[in-house]
Design a protein around this motif. Structure first.
Motif, short mmCIF file in Angstrom:
data_model
loop_
_atom_site.label_atom_id
_atom_site.label_comp_id
_atom_site.label_asym_id
_atom_site.label_seq_id
_atom_site.Cartn_x
_atom_site.Cartn_y
_atom_site.Cartn_z
N ALA A 1 1.69 0.44 4.40
CA ALA A 1 1.79 -0.48 3.43
C ALA A 1 0.40 -0.70 2.92
N GLY B 1 4.82 -8.14 0.58
CA GLY B 1 5.40 -6.90 -0.34
C GLY B 1 4.31 -6.57 -1.63
N ARG C 1 -0.39 2.03 0.11
CA ARG C 1 0.22 2.11 -0.75
C ARG C 1 -0.09 0.86 -1.63
N SER D 1 6.91 -6.76 -5.39
CA SER D 1 6.41 -5.99 -4.39
C SER D 1 5.84 -4.60 -5.17
N GLY E 1 0.51 -5.52 0.42
CA GLY E 1 0.39 -4.51 1.67
C GLY E 1 0.36 -5.16 2.94
N ALA F 1 6.14 -1.03 5.29
CA ALA F 1 6.18 0.06 4.41
C ALA F 1 7.89 0.32 4.60
N VAL G 1 7.01 -0.78 -0.70
CA VAL G 1 6.53 -2.06 0.22
C VAL G 1 7.44 -3.37 0.26
#
Length: 268
Positions: free
Chosen positions: A104, A51, A107, A83, A54, A58, A87
């Protein structure tokens, strides 16, 4: 010994005791015991993870704050690993978004950019790593008796902005504080904008981890399968799924909606 990623697929009831369910599911593949065949050993330590960096999943839109999501275990020293928003390290399959394999990672990279610029706005400017290396190289009085650069890198890292950044899990590591070729985190001094940074630094491939299936098969990313109940050399069972492993994310996305998925980083 090395590290590996595995996604454990657990029944919905495991949500009431995730640690206990993981212990039971992973026990047949534990290396440091005489109870398991040597060829079935896959791990000797593990952490829920993914988390903060990445490497996890997601989260489906609208479920970012769902309490059923799972997040990273603390670091070994007890430091929390929150996290990245959007994610997680696991949760019910229905809460996870498999539509974009890069979401993921994208982000998390964006969070590393945001972290640096947020911290840079509240801490004094840092002295670049290059300047410390130059002093170490050219000024014998700057870091005396520092053959391996330990004092050099400690002094660089002790700067408030650098400490706050590199000690935060959302920094994603990066850079190299050591010889040869010391380099700062790639976000530091980056010439482009946030969009360019995210595009360049996002991991370009979907995650493909080992999978521990709900019925006790450990499937490695190359398709090799080990059964929890059998000696690998004597197993009469056929592993689940197609003969050619299509990649773990495709398998996970097709599991029942309430299946609990947990991403683990293991030492193996």
């Amino acid at each position: 010994m090395a590290g590996l990623w595995v996604t454990a697929c657990l029944p919905p009831a495991a949500a009431a005791d995730v640690e206990g369910a993981l212990e039971r599911a992973l026990a047949p593949f534990f290396t440091d015991t005489s109870d398991n065949p040597p060829d079935r050993g896959m791990w000797d330590s593990r952490r829920i993870r993914g988390g903060s960096d990445g490497m996890g999943f997601a989260v489906a839109a609208g479920h970012e704050d769902d309490p059923r999501l799972l997040h990273d275990d603390p670091w070994y020293d007890g430091t929390p690993c929150p996290s990245v928003f959007g994610v997680c390290a696991g949760g019910p399959r229905a809460l996870l978004d498999f539509s974009d394999p890069l979401a993921a990672s994208r982000r998390a990279v964006a969070a590393s950019w945001d972290l640096w610029h947020r911290l840079a706005a509240v801490h004094p400017p840092h002295v670049p790593l290059h300047d410390f290396v130059e002093r170490w190289t050219n000024d014998p009085d700057a870091f005396p008796d520092d053959r391996w650069g330990d004092a050099l890198f400690a002094a660089y890292r002790a700067q408030p902005l650098i400490t706050a950044s590199l000690d935060h899990p959302h920094s994603l590591g990066g850079g190299r504080l050591g010889f040869p070729g010391p380099a700062e985190h790639p976000v530091i001094g980056y010439d482009g904008d946030r969009e360019e940074y995210v595009r360049e630094r996002t991991y370009p491939y979907g995650r493909d981890t080992d999978v521990l299936t709900p019925d006790g098969w450990w499937r490695e990313s190359d398709g090799t399968a080990l059964h929890a109940s059998c000696d690998p050399g004597l197993c009469p069972h056929d592993p689940p799924g197609p003969a050619v492993w299509p990649g773990s994310e495709a398998y996970l996305a097709a599991l029942p909606a309430e299946t609990l998925l947990v991403r683990l980083r293991c030492h193996a």
